[in-house]
Design a protein around this motif. Structure first.
Motif, PDB file in Angstrom:
ATOM      1  N   GLU A 319      12.268  47.003  19.088  1.00  0.00           N
ATOM      2  CA  GLU A 319      13.149  48.110  18.743  1.00  0.00           C
ATOM      3  C   GLU A 319      13.962  47.762  17.502  1.00  0.00           C
ATOM      4  O   GLU A 319      14.335  46.603  17.285  1.00  0.00           O
ATOM      5  CB  GLU A 319      14.116  48.416  19.893  1.00  0.00           C
ATOM      6  CG  GLU A 319      13.433  48.845  21.183  1.00  0.00           C
ATOM      7  CD  GLU A 319      12.829  50.227  21.114  1.00  0.00           C
ATOM      8  OE1 GLU A 319      13.173  50.979  20.170  1.00  0.00           O
ATOM      9  OE2 GLU A 319      12.022  50.562  21.995  1.00  0.00           O
ATOM     10  N   VAL A 320      14.246  48.782  16.693  1.00  0.00           N
ATOM     11  CA  VAL A 320      15.046  48.615  15.480  1.00  0.00           C
ATOM     12  C   VAL A 320      16.334  49.411  15.626  1.00  0.00           C
ATOM     13  O   VAL A 320      16.312  50.559  16.085  1.00  0.00           O
ATOM     14  CB  VAL A 320      14.271  49.073  14.231  1.00  0.00           C
ATOM     15  CG1 VAL A 320      15.169  49.086  12.995  1.00  0.00           C
ATOM     16  CG2 VAL A 320      13.074  48.159  13.986  1.00  0.00           C
ATOM     17  N   PHE A 321      17.454  48.799  15.254  1.00  0.00           N
ATOM     18  CA  PHE A 321      18.762  49.444  15.353  1.00  0.00           C
ATOM     19  C   PHE A 321      19.498  49.329  14.026  1.00  0.00           C
ATOM     20  O   PHE A 321      19.502  48.264  13.401  1.00  0.00           O
ATOM     21  CB  PHE A 321      19.620  48.778  16.445  1.00  0.00           C
ATOM     22  CG  PHE A 321      18.967  48.757  17.793  1.00  0.00           C
ATOM     23  CD1 PHE A 321      19.097  49.842  18.648  1.00  0.00           C
ATOM     24  CD2 PHE A 321      18.217  47.665  18.201  1.00  0.00           C
ATOM     25  CE1 PHE A 321      18.490  49.824  19.902  1.00  0.00           C
ATOM     26  CE2 PHE A 321      17.617  47.638  19.447  1.00  0.00           C
ATOM     27  CZ  PHE A 321      17.751  48.723  20.302  1.00  0.00           C
ATOM     28  N   ALA A 322      20.108  50.430  13.596  1.00  0.00           N
ATOM     29  CA  ALA A 322      20.971  50.387  12.421  1.00  0.00           C
ATOM     30  C   ALA A 322      22.276  49.703  12.789  1.00  0.00           C
ATOM     31  O   ALA A 322      22.815  49.925  13.874  1.00  0.00           O
ATOM     32  CB  ALA A 322      21.237  51.795  11.897  1.00  0.00           C
ATOM     33  N   ASN A 358      16.900  40.373  11.025  1.00  0.00           N
ATOM     34  CA  ASN A 358      17.658  41.343  10.242  1.00  0.00           C
ATOM     35  C   ASN A 358      16.716  42.181   9.391  1.00  0.00           C
ATOM     36  O   ASN A 358      15.670  41.695   8.925  1.00  0.00           O
ATOM     37  CB  ASN A 358      18.667  40.634   9.340  1.00  0.00           C
ATOM     38  CG  ASN A 358      19.756  39.943  10.138  1.00  0.00           C
ATOM     39  OD1 ASN A 358      20.106  40.371  11.228  1.00  0.00           O
ATOM     40  ND2 ASN A 358      20.298  38.863   9.593  1.00  0.00           N
ATOM     41  N   VAL A 359      17.080  43.436   9.200  1.00  0.00           N
ATOM     42  CA  VAL A 359      16.309  44.309   8.310  1.00  0.00           C
ATOM     43  C   VAL A 359      17.254  44.915   7.274  1.00  0.00           C
ATOM     44  O   VAL A 359      18.432  45.162   7.557  1.00  0.00           O
ATOM     45  CB  VAL A 359      15.577  45.428   9.088  1.00  0.00           C
ATOM     46  CG1 VAL A 359      14.611  44.838  10.088  1.00  0.00           C
ATOM     47  CG2 VAL A 359      16.563  46.347   9.789  1.00  0.00           C
ATOM     48  N   LEU A 393       9.847  51.341   9.135  1.00  0.00           N
ATOM     49  CA  LEU A 393      11.193  51.321   8.565  1.00  0.00           C
ATOM     50  C   LEU A 393      11.332  52.307   7.416  1.00  0.00           C
ATOM     51  O   LEU A 393      12.398  52.885   7.205  1.00  0.00           O
ATOM     52  CB  LEU A 393      11.536  49.910   8.078  1.00  0.00           C
ATOM     53  CG  LEU A 393      11.705  48.832   9.151  1.00  0.00           C
ATOM     54  CD1 LEU A 393      11.900  47.466   8.497  1.00  0.00           C
ATOM     55  CD2 LEU A 393      12.880  49.145  10.068  1.00  0.00           C
ATOM     56  N   LEU A 394      10.256  52.523   6.681  1.00  0.00           N
ATOM     57  CA  LEU A 394      10.310  53.412   5.523  1.00  0.00           C
ATOM     58  C   LEU A 394      10.382  54.890   5.910  1.00  0.00           C
ATOM     59  O   LEU A 394      10.543  55.750   5.043  1.00  0.00           O
ATOM     60  CB  LEU A 394       9.105  53.166   4.612  1.00  0.00           C
ATOM     61  CG  LEU A 394       9.139  51.839   3.836  1.00  0.00           C
ATOM     62  CD1 LEU A 394       7.843  51.617   3.084  1.00  0.00           C
ATOM     63  CD2 LEU A 394      10.331  51.820   2.876  1.00  0.00           C
ATOM     64  N   SER A 411      18.872  45.584  12.587  1.00  0.00           N
ATOM     65  CA  SER A 411      18.204  44.482  13.290  1.00  0.00           C
ATOM     66  C   SER A 411      16.972  44.983  13.994  1.00  0.00           C
ATOM     67  O   SER A 411      16.918  46.140  14.442  1.00  0.00           O
ATOM     68  CB  SER A 411      19.137  43.841  14.316  1.00  0.00           C
ATOM     69  OG  SER A 411      20.319  43.377  13.717  1.00  0.00           O
ATOM     70  N   MET A 412      15.971  44.099  14.128  1.00  0.00           N
ATOM     71  CA  MET A 412      14.829  44.352  15.005  1.00  0.00           C
ATOM     72  C   MET A 412      14.850  43.314  16.109  1.00  0.00           C
ATOM     73  O   MET A 412      14.942  42.111  15.853  1.00  0.00           O
ATOM     74  CB  MET A 412      13.496  44.284  14.263  1.00  0.00           C
ATOM     75  CG  MET A 412      12.332  44.670  15.175  1.00  0.00           C
ATOM     76  SD  MET A 412      10.704  44.718  14.394  1.00  0.00           S
ATOM     77  CE  MET A 412      10.306  42.961  14.398  1.00  0.00           C
TER      78      MET A 412
END
Length: 419
Positions: A319-322, A358-359, A393-394, A411-412
């Motif tokens: 999962e990815v979170f802002a 981190n992203v 992500l894009l 973060s992922m």
């Protein structure tokens, strides 16, 4: 008073206004304009220590959603709250300005200029994104709650500094405009220091007794117009409703055909006007609306990601979170609801312990993602996995960055485990 606001109050009182300066916090701020058909609201109920703590910091008025009011009525309620707060010594952003800003953001526009940019936002995200740009250091929220008796609960918040709670009796069955005007100056400290949520509900005041008329006005589950899942699906499909929506319905105005209905811009993304009109017409078709109600309708179910496990049956979590940030140098960004990442790891054959990466995503001035970077310092990702995650992500968008280029951070979280 909470420790945070008490410290602010002590500092404000210690520094104090100099001789000849205005003694009332917020003095000099423009007073809210008169409201046609509503008596002038007088101030009162707030202690000097709170006024000193808030000082001339600007606050905005949250939407008054606990009663079944339509948008134009909610704005009147906000203006009444603004009049009372201003008369009590606080500095208030005119509700017309804050609501205009949030409505623009809900439509995918710059909240201050109205120029199209970024994704449409539900109210709660619009509020988080634009409160700083509006100059708001906090907010005032009012709601009516009936638990044995009925009270007006009022919270005054300074962002990241503290919240104070006040209360007064309130009869939801009385004409709500006059009741707000009458009750606001009588609010008292509810004694719920340091207690948020349900910890603040037992208010040590005598509320107004609830009655049948009162119950008709409360925005509760008892006043929800229930539609079956099949009815909701049919409406969503026929109107191309992508996201869930809450409707407010009620008897039409005198001489107006059919019931009154509108979409509420709150927790859900506001649908386009044409979709909202279609949903309203479908939800109230053949319905004799004799009292105010709210209706929740689920939108079209986004395609699910069936690839939750690897080829050999291991469970995938990805999962990815802002990362939330009040720093205006970072973008407020969001992934679409349909964005998934589990399918990027179906080729994995062995368990992998929980890890975080981190992203960083770069956006242009329209909020479109132009580049995505993954901080894979330990070399966890295979090249194909990195490419797949980057593609996902894009698809993210930033909420009106307002600069030529801006970066968002997040973060992922990733793991492969046995079922």
């Amino acid at each position: 008073m909470s420790a945070a606001l008490a410290a602010l109050a002590a500092l404000a009182l210690a520094c104090g206004p100099k001789k000849g300066e205005a003694q009332r916090p917020g003095a000099g701020a423009p007073s809210p304009s008169a409201i046609p058909g509503v008596p002038t609201v007088v101030g009162g109920g707030l202690p000097p220590a709170l006024l000193a703590a808030v000082g001339d910091k600007k606050l905005f008025i949250e939407s008054f959603d606990s009663l079944l009011l339509f948008e134009d009525e909610r704005l009147i309620a906000q203006r009444i709250l603004a009049q009372w707060a201003s008369a009590s010594g606080l500095t208030i952003i005119p509700p017309e300005d804050s609501e205009r800003a949030f409505s623009r953001a809900a439509a995918g526009a710059h909240a201050l200029t109205g120029a199209p940019c970024g994704p449409p936002l539900p109210r709660w995200r619009a509020k988080d994104r634009w409160r700083t740009a509006l100059g708001a250091a906090g907010s005032i929220t009012a709601r009516v709650s009936c638990d044995g008796d009925c009270v007006l609960q009022l919270s005054i918040e300074l962002t990241e500094q503290g919240t104070e709670f006040y209360a007064a009796p309130f009869d939801p069955g009385a004409p709500w405009r006059e009741e707000l005007v009458r009750r606001l100056p009588t609010v008292v400290d509810n004694g719920g220091h340091g207690q948020h949520g349900h910890g603040n509900n037992p208010i040590a005041i005598q509320g107004a007794p609830p009655g049948r008329a009162a119950a008709e006005w409360l925005s509760t589950d008892d006043n929800m117009l229930q539609l079956t899942p099949e009815q909701q699906t049919a409406i969503a499909n026929s109107c191309d409703l992508q996201d869930a929506v809450e409707l407010r319905v009620g008897p039409g105005e005198a001489g107006a055909p059919g019931p009154r209905c509108e979409a509420v811009n709150g927790s859900f993304l506001a649908p386009p006007p044409a979709v909202a009109a279609c949903v309203c017409a479908a939800a109230t078709a053949g319905l004799a609306v004799r009292a105010r109600r709210h209706v929740a309708i689920a939108g079209r179910t986004p395609p699910s990601d069936p690839r939750r496990s690897t080829a050999n049956g291991l469970d995938i979590y990805a999962e990815v979170f802002a990362s939330p940030s009040t720093d205006v140098s970072y973008a407020h960004w969001y992934l679409p609801e349909s964005a998934t990442f589990r399918h990027c790891f179906t080729a994995r054959a062995a368990p992998f312990e929980h890890t975080r990466m981190n992203v960083t995503i770069d956006f242009d001035d329209q909020g479109v993602a132009t580049k995505a970077s993954i901080g894979d310092l330990n070399g966890v990702l295979e090249p194909a996995e990195r490419a797949c995650v980057t593609e996902g992500l894009l698809t993210s968008r930033a909420a009106c960055p307002g600069t030529a280029t801006i970066s968002g951070i997040g973060s992922m979280l990733f793991s492969i485990t046995k079922p």
